[in-house]
Design a protein around this motif. Structure first.
Motif, short mmCIF file in Angstrom:
data_model
loop_
_atom_site.label_atom_id
_atom_site.label_comp_id
_atom_site.label_asym_id
_atom_site.label_seq_id
_atom_site.Cartn_x
_atom_site.Cartn_y
_atom_site.Cartn_z
N GLY A 293 0.84 -1.17 -0.10
CA GLY A 293 0.00 -0.02 0.09
C GLY A 293 0.92 1.37 0.04
N VAL A 294 0.49 2.25 -0.85
CA VAL A 294 1.16 3.43 -0.82
C VAL A 294 0.00 4.41 -1.06
CG1 VAL A 294 3.06 2.73 -1.95
CG2 VAL A 294 1.41 3.44 -3.50
N GLY A 295 0.38 5.76 -0.40
CA GLY A 295 -0.69 6.95 -0.63
C GLY A 295 -1.27 6.86 0.66
N ALA A 296 -2.76 7.38 0.62
CA ALA A 296 -3.53 7.84 1.62
C ALA A 296 -4.28 6.61 2.03
CB ALA A 296 -4.66 8.98 1.03
N PHE A 297 -4.22 6.72 3.37
CA PHE A 297 -5.12 5.74 4.28
C PHE A 297 -6.51 5.34 3.68
CE2 PHE A 297 -7.84 3.69 7.54
CZ PHE A 297 -6.80 2.99 8.32
N ALA A 298 -7.39 6.48 3.56
CA ALA A 298 -8.76 6.48 2.80
C ALA A 298 -8.84 5.69 1.79
CB ALA A 298 -9.44 7.75 3.02
N HIS B 147 -5.81 14.54 7.55
CA HIS B 147 -6.49 15.97 7.39
C HIS B 147 -7.92 16.10 8.03
CE1 HIS B 147 -3.27 16.13 4.51
NE2 HIS B 147 -3.52 15.02 3.94
N GLY B 148 -8.00 15.67 9.14
CA GLY B 148 -9.12 15.53 9.93
C GLY B 148 -10.15 14.53 9.53
N ALA C 54 -1.93 8.17 12.52
CA ALA C 54 -2.16 9.69 12.52
C ALA C 54 -0.76 10.30 12.22
CB ALA C 54 -2.59 10.18 14.01
N ARG C 55 -0.69 11.33 12.09
CA ARG C 55 0.34 12.23 11.53
C ARG C 55 1.57 12.50 12.68
NH1 ARG C 55 1.20 15.69 7.19
NH2 ARG C 55 2.82 17.53 7.43
N LEU C 56 2.89 11.95 12.35
CA LEU C 56 3.92 11.76 12.86
C LEU C 56 4.25 13.39 13.32
CD1 LEU C 56 6.39 9.68 11.16
CD2 LEU C 56 5.44 9.22 13.50
N HIS C 57 4.50 13.51 14.61
CA HIS C 57 5.00 14.94 15.06
C HIS C 57 6.65 14.89 14.81
CE1 HIS C 57 1.38 14.69 18.05
NE2 HIS C 57 0.99 15.47 17.05
#
Length: 208
Positions: free
Chosen positions: A44-49, A91-92, A106-109
């Protein structure tokens, strides 16, 4: 061996890497082939959704369920690992994952994203996936999202998963070994000799 084709990229590189590791590999979305193969790889590559949408379109979530119910091996790679968790937040937008493991992607800090390049990992004692790989070995990552602060509750008599960690700004899950279900956030097919060893270790365990 089947690499599941659900519209995500990176299929052929995963196929070639597995072939170099000694496997006979078919890239297909055929349900019967995916359910009955000795091993199933979910890249898998790209966006989770987007990956979840593609996975559900070919019944991939049900294929994974069916294989794991029978103790049949599944390997998730990169976003193919992320979709195995309960939830992805980008992105919410909240997207339900396959739910094989609790946890949120979730997005890494981190100061620099994406996390792209070579990084070390911290492997747990008893890891079969990383057998024969020296401490300090680097693997290739490309991602901005990951599972962080993963807290697992052990339900006796079941053994908790073996979790490998890496750090980019903060700790994140780099790999999980959980019986028939194994996954890596890094790309073994792009990780040179170390990645090839990971794939051979996985194939060895399938062969029993």
């Amino acid at each position: 061996m089947v690499v599941l084709d659900y519209g995500s990229g990176n299929l052929r590189s995963a196929q070639r890497a597995l072939q170099r590791a000694g496997a006979e590999v078919e890239v297909t979305e055929d349900v019967d082939a995916a359910v009955n193969a000795d091993g199933l790889v979910v890249p898998g590559v790209g966006a989770f959704a987007a990956c979840m949408q593609g996975l559900r379109a070919v019944g991939g979530d049900k294929i994974i369920d069916q294989r794991l119910a029978g103790g049949r091996p599944v390997l998730g790679i990169c976003v193919g690992m992320q979709v195995l968790f309960e939830l992805g937040v980008e992105h919410g937008e909240r997207t339900e994952g396959c739910g094989q493991w609790p946890g949120t992607v979730a997005r890494l800090h981190a100061d620099v994203l994406p996390h792209m390049g070579w990084n070390t990992v911290r492997t747990p004692s008893g890891s079969a996936l990383f057998a024969g790989i020296d401490e300090g070995t680097r693997f290739y990552f490309v991602h901005s999202y990951a599972v962080r602060d993963w807290q697992l509750v052990t339900n006796p008599p079941f053994q908790p998963p073996l979790v490998t960690w890496a750090n980019h700004g903060e700790d994140f899950v780099a790999a999980v070994e959980n019986g028939a279900l194994v996954a890596t956030q890094f790309h073994p097919e792009k990780s040179g000799d170390a990645g090839a060893t990971v794939l051979r270790n996985w194939l060895r365990d399938i062969a029993g």
